[in-house]
Design an enzyme around this catalytic site. Structure first.
Site, PDB file in Angstrom:
ATOM      1  N   TYR A 184       3.503  -9.449  14.889  1.00 47.29           N
ATOM      2  CA  TYR A 184       3.242  -9.095  16.460  1.00 47.29           C
ATOM      3  C   TYR A 184       2.256  -8.750  16.793  1.00 47.29           C
ATOM      4  O   TYR A 184       2.060  -7.988  18.047  1.00 47.29           O
ATOM      5  CB  TYR A 184       4.206  -7.448  16.113  1.00 47.29           C
ATOM      6  N   GLY A 185       1.479  -8.401  16.026  1.00 49.51           N
ATOM      7  CA  GLY A 185      -0.199  -7.120  16.668  1.00 49.51           C
ATOM      8  C   GLY A 185      -0.590  -7.979  17.298  1.00 49.51           C
ATOM      9  O   GLY A 185      -0.423  -7.065  18.401  1.00 49.51           O
ATOM     10  N   GLU A 200      -0.880 -13.845   1.411  1.00 47.00           N
ATOM     11  CA  GLU A 200       0.033 -14.243   1.667  1.00 47.00           C
ATOM     12  C   GLU A 200      -0.351 -15.890   0.722  1.00 47.00           C
ATOM     13  O   GLU A 200       0.749 -16.560   0.970  1.00 47.00           O
ATOM     14  CB  GLU A 200       0.840 -14.836   3.150  1.00 47.00           C
ATOM     15  N   CYS A 242      -0.662  -1.181   5.826  1.00 41.50           N
ATOM     16  CA  CYS A 242      -0.356  -2.795   6.745  1.00 41.50           C
ATOM     17  C   CYS A 242       0.296  -3.290   5.642  1.00 41.50           C
ATOM     18  O   CYS A 242      -0.207  -2.784   4.315  1.00 41.50           O
ATOM     19  CB  CYS A 242      -1.603  -3.673   6.553  1.00 41.50           C
ATOM     20  N   THR A 243       1.691  -3.420   5.459  1.00 45.23           N
ATOM     21  CA  THR A 243       2.311  -3.425   4.684  1.00 45.23           C
ATOM     22  C   THR A 243       2.658  -4.269   3.988  1.00 45.23           C
ATOM     23  O   THR A 243       2.745  -4.347   2.323  1.00 45.23           O
ATOM     24  CB  THR A 243       4.300  -3.959   5.233  1.00 45.23           C
ATOM     25  N   HIS A 244       0.934  -5.207   3.902  1.00 42.24           N
ATOM     26  CA  HIS A 244       0.559  -6.381   2.533  1.00 42.24           C
ATOM     27  C   HIS A 244       0.224  -5.896   1.897  1.00 42.24           C
ATOM     28  O   HIS A 244      -0.793  -6.259   0.433  1.00 42.24           O
ATOM     29  CB  HIS A 244      -0.509  -7.259   3.921  1.00 42.24           C
ATOM     30  N   ASP A 249      10.758  -6.098   9.471  1.00 40.76           N
ATOM     31  CA  ASP A 249       8.937  -6.137   9.147  1.00 40.76           C
ATOM     32  C   ASP A 249       8.997  -6.998  10.810  1.00 40.76           C
ATOM     33  O   ASP A 249      10.025  -8.241  10.641  1.00 40.76           O
ATOM     34  CB  ASP A 249       8.211  -6.043   8.346  1.00 40.76           C
ATOM     35  N   SER A 250       7.641  -7.774  10.928  1.00 42.49           N
ATOM     36  CA  SER A 250       7.661  -9.043  12.073  1.00 42.49           C
ATOM     37  C   SER A 250       7.421 -10.034  10.717  1.00 42.49           C
ATOM     38  O   SER A 250       8.152 -11.150  11.068  1.00 42.49           O
ATOM     39  CB  SER A 250       6.338  -9.507  12.111  1.00 42.49           C
ATOM     40  N   THR A 292       3.222  -2.395  14.365  1.00 39.81           N
ATOM     41  CA  THR A 292       3.111  -2.128  15.229  1.00 39.81           C
ATOM     42  C   THR A 292       4.110  -1.502  15.632  1.00 39.81           C
ATOM     43  O   THR A 292       3.711  -0.821  16.769  1.00 39.81           O
ATOM     44  CB  THR A 292       3.253  -4.080  15.747  1.00 39.81           C
ATOM     45  N   CYS A 319       6.843  -1.935   9.754  1.00 42.09           N
ATOM     46  CA  CYS A 319       6.040  -2.611  11.229  1.00 42.09           C
ATOM     47  C   CYS A 319       5.075  -1.954  11.842  1.00 42.09           C
ATOM     48  O   CYS A 319       5.173  -1.017  12.407  1.00 42.09           O
ATOM     49  CB  CYS A 319       6.795  -3.779  11.909  1.00 42.09           C
TER      50      CYS A 319
END
Lengths: 270, 270
Positions: free
Chosen positions: A42-43, A152, A186-188, A10-11, A75, A73
């Site tokens: 990366y977005g 985050e 989104c992985t978040h 992932d980024s 993106t 990721c």
């Protein structure tokens, strides 16, 4: 039966939510994770730069003898997957398609919500994928740009005024459109499951893209005879940069303690 | 007297708060602004990469016949300024030193607060600069990582629960240390002046790094006989990437309407 590890990239740290799902679903698998934290996000990058980065990420993972790759990721999943698949002779899976497939199975109202970063929403990739699976399903997308920085910074728990206020503002208009299914694109966002669930209510099914991707990988390994016989596998984490709070944030995504150091990678060399 | 433009650059839109101050202080000057939005943020990059980026930014600005450069990027100001100055035969000013100088003049308690991004706080550049000016002044620093994403998402106005909650959490412990001066060490923070002021109270003087840098540039131009005779100057904006909301965000930083398009730059070519 194949004891070689699975590669995941992932980024940044977000893809660790997919590692968490893999650890639950496939506890016997060894996992090599790479987070490109020096070049995150990366977005906003151009397609050429993205492909260059994705190739380097794959190249690094393939410096180990891996048997499959999960592109955790959004993106890269929406822009580079066909090329990466053509260039590599091993299964490469993304996070967009499995979530879309699940959403189309689940929805009864044929109205599916999507929340993601601004870049992912702008890409139109989810609409395109769902449209290909069932043109009758309408997708209502909403960018949630503050979710990533809030997560985050550890602000994802129910009871936190800041995340709850932001979540209500983003999600309340979406709830009112009558969707019965919401893709967390989104992985978040899996860390926000509880907060998002309490705004959307029990009538809306939340689709965790990381979890769906893990199921997809399990199927691919089983179908290819590539499952590991065990015993217990472990995850080894690599990152191209490690801000001071990297370990804390990584542990929040994994929801387990890290017993080994996160190893540095100079990704420009790959 | 010199009608050539002044060059200003930053990793993104934040440096436009310095352009705003320049427009107020030096309305006759023409300004060329470059925001490296395709490679933002600079904060986490290695010194080698930062120097490469900074050189490209300067190279682009010097493709115009400019008379001076304001580095409106805290990270570049703290890491690359001596090298950029050695390599270029024109005045190059940063944002760190002017703010530190002002803080040392203003403080009576000899306790100065600093708020900035995590990368700027970690660099220790403000402590070093203030220590060089007056070793008796103590610097108490606090990273405020959520301020940048909140400002960029338009959440900087008094009355917004989200920014007020976050600001209280970051700033209340700082207030209790007895500082009488607070450096706003990030070009995004001038938009938070009111919110920060209401937490810190009237006994704490807020130092706007963008404003101090503009004063510094004015002095440098005057001392070098480089001030423009007028008439009214204008600002021309360039950016290496323009997300969909770029214009809105840029206008918030400038606090004026943009009448001209923001022009694209392929910064890899410089």
């Amino acid at each position: 039966m194949d004891q070689r590890p699975v590669g995941v990239f992932d980024s940044g740290v977000g893809g660790l939510s997919a590692v968490r799902e893999l650890r639950k679903l496939l506890p016997s698998e060894n996992i090599i994770y790479f987070g490109d934290t020096s070049r995150v996000p990366y977005g906003g990058r151009s397609p050429e730069i993205l492909l260059k980065y994705a190739r380097q990420d794959v190249h690094f993972l393939r410096s180990f003898d891996i048997k499959a790759i999960l592109v955790a990721c959004g993106t890269v999943s929406t822009t580079c997957l066909p090329i990466l698949r053509r260039e590599n002779d091993l299964p490469i899976l993304g996070v967009v398609e499995p979530a879309c497939r699940r959403a189309v199975q689940v929805t009864k109202t044929r109205r599916v919500g999507l929340i993601a970063t601004a870049a992912s929403v702008r890409s139109g990739a989810y609409e395109k994928c769902i449209g290909g699976l069932d043109p009758a399903v309408e997708v209502i997308a909403k960018a949630c740009p503050l979710f990533v920085p809030l997560v985050e910074n550890g602000r994802y728990r129910p009871g936190d005024t800041v995340i709850e206020t932001v979540a209500r503002e983003y999600l309340e208009p979406l709830r009112q459109t009558g969707i019965d299914t919401l893709i967390l694109g989104c992985t978040h966002y899996p860390l926000l499951m509880d907060v998002i669930g309490s705004v959307m209510g029990p009538a809306v099914t939340l689709i965790n893209a990381s979890e769906e991707a893990a199921w997809d990988l399990k199927r691919a390994l089983r179908d290819g005879g590539l499952l590991s016989p065990g015993p217990g596998g472990e995850a080894t984490l690599y990152a191209s940069d490690q801000p001071s709070d990297f370990r804390t944030v990584a542990q929040q995504f994994l929801r387990e303690e890290l017993h080994k150091p996160v190893l540095p990678v100079d990704i420009d060399r790959y």
